[in-house]
Design an enzyme around this catalytic site. Structure first.
Site, PDB file in Angstrom:
ATOM      1  NE  ARG A  54      -3.518   3.206  -4.976  1.00 60.60           N
ATOM      2  CZ  ARG A  54      -3.788   4.040  -3.971  1.00 60.60           C
ATOM      3  NH1 ARG A  54      -4.349   5.195  -4.217  1.00 60.60           N
ATOM      4  NH2 ARG A  54      -3.470   3.721  -2.732  1.00 60.60           N
ATOM      5  N   GLY A  60       0.844  -1.197   0.000  1.00 62.37           N
ATOM      6  CA  GLY A  60       0.000   0.000   0.000  1.00 62.37           C
ATOM      7  C   GLY A  60       0.878   1.245   0.000  1.00 62.37           C
ATOM      8  CE1 TYR A  65     -10.785   3.595   9.882  1.00 65.50           C
ATOM      9  CE2 TYR A  65      -9.898   2.205   8.148  1.00 65.50           C
ATOM     10  CZ  TYR A  65      -9.718   3.173   9.119  1.00 65.50           C
ATOM     11  OH  TYR A  65      -8.484   3.709   9.332  1.00 65.50           O
TER      12      TYR A  65
HETATM   13  C1  VAH Z   1     -10.757   7.762   8.189  1.00 61.13           C
HETATM   14  N1  VAH Z   1      -8.601   8.882   8.031  1.00 61.13           N
HETATM   15  O1  VAH Z   1     -11.269   8.853   8.226  1.00 61.13           O
HETATM   16  C2  VAH Z   1      -9.252   7.666   8.468  1.00 61.13           C
HETATM   17  C3  VAH Z   1      -9.001   7.500   9.953  1.00 61.13           C
HETATM   18  C4  VAH Z   1      -9.574   8.259  12.275  1.00 61.13           C
HETATM   19  C5  VAH Z   1      -9.850   8.416  10.817  1.00 61.13           C
HETATM   20  O2  VAH Z   1      -9.136   6.184  10.341  1.00 61.13           O
HETATM   21  O3  VAH Z   1     -11.373   6.782   7.948  1.00 61.13           O
END
Ligand code: VAH
Length: 310
Positions: free
Chosen positions: A34, A6, A140
């Site tokens: 990429r 990455g 996430y």
């Molecule tokens: C996001 N920049 O916004 C990342 C990060 C704490 C935020 O994990 O998903």
């Protein structure tokens, strides 16, 4: 040799350049799906790699005599909410591929980033502790929390020296961010210089933990350089620097860009941000391996504007 997976991402580009400066260009193999990022061209070996292809990764680790792996490939919070199953699959399988190959090949050290996104609406909002209620509400965040558990498992069960940091929102100018909720704090600088105005997708008083990229890169390297016995947390360390709201960063930019105006049009990312902490307690990182941030909002704003104006 070090493999960065990455390497063309927002963190990857700067981490690759910093590692090459420390360990020598040819000792850091950069890889990504990429094509090679402009800033990496000519600075060291680059290979195209799909980290989801475990066999391909395994061959690459053997062929290049890799002894350390930095896994930065991931789908971030905002993009993840648009395609939850894909985000889960990529964020988890990439880590499991790396951890299992690290075990099979006796890799010395592995780095894998977590995020303050592991915390959810039921976690304490201010000075969120290292050990507390962790109920992430984004895919996430769920994948990062699950990943932390896997990292600790591979360390405790197989002795793999995997280390991790819960990054706050990261702000940088060298390479574009990829689908984060905190990326308003990057867009605002570009728009301020282009049009002296920015339409913010978060409400004006949305406080979030943030960090300037130079601090994040230094924290990563200091963590990885620390003696093994100092690393007490094998899930992921809370890491802090500053907290601010869109209103505050807009006022700071306004000091340098006369007439700068901000407007607010919150979108789906507001719900994501509302579930995250306002500030982080990173006492464990400061105690175990001497973490100390350098950039505050004022210093970061000056540096960002200076570099974006070039
Ligand atoms: C996001 N920049 O916004 C990342 C990060 C704490 C935020 O994990 O998903």
């Amino acid at each position: 040799k070090i493999l960065v997976i990455g390497a063309c991402g927002q963190i990857g580009v700067e981490l690759t350049l910093a590692l090459r400066k420390m360990y020598g260009d040819n000792n850091v193999v950069a890889s990504d799906l990429r094509e090679e990022h402009e800033l990496l061209k000519g600075s060291g070996p680059y290979v195209s790699l799909d980290v989801m292809n475990k066999e391909m990764l395994h061959v690459l680790v053997i062929r290049h005599n890799i002894t350390q792996i930095y896994l930065l490939a991931a789908i971030l919070s905002a993009t993840g909410e648009k395609n939850p199953l894909l985000a889960w699959h990529i964020n988890m399988q990439s880590l499991l591929n790396v951890l299992d190959i690290a075990k099979e090949e006796g890799i010395d050290k592995v780095y894998w980033p977590s995020s303050i996104a592991v915390f959810g609406p039921n976690s304490p909002k201010t000075e969120t502790p290292q050990h507390t209620i962790i109920e992430p509400t984004t895919i996430y965040g769920i994948s990062k929390f699950a990943g932390e558990r896997w990292c600790e498992y591979y360390n405790h069960r197989y002795g793999i020296d995997v280390r991790s940091l819960r990054y706050p929102g990261l702000i940088s100018y060298k390479s574009a961010p990829g689908g984060g909720t905190t990326d308003y704090a990057i867009e605002i600088f570009h728009d301020a210089l282009e049009s002296k105005s920015y339409n913010c997708f978060l409400k004006e008083d949305t406080y979030l933990p943030m960090m300037y990229m130079p601090d994040a890169i230094r924290a990563t390297i200091e963590l990885m350089e620390a003696p093994k016995e100092n690393i007490k947390i094998r899930s992921s360390y809370n890491l802090g620097a500053m907290s601010f709201s869109p209103k505050e960063i807009a006022a700071e930019i306004g000091k340098h860009v006369p007439g700068f105006r901000i407007s607010y049009e919150p979108d789906y990312r507001q719900q994501i941000a509302d579930g995250w902490p306002g500030s982080i307690d990173d006492e464990a990182a400061r105690k175990d391996w001497g973490w100390k941030h350098e950039f505050d909002l004022e210093k970061m704003t000056v540096d960002m504007l200076k570099n974006l104006k070039k």
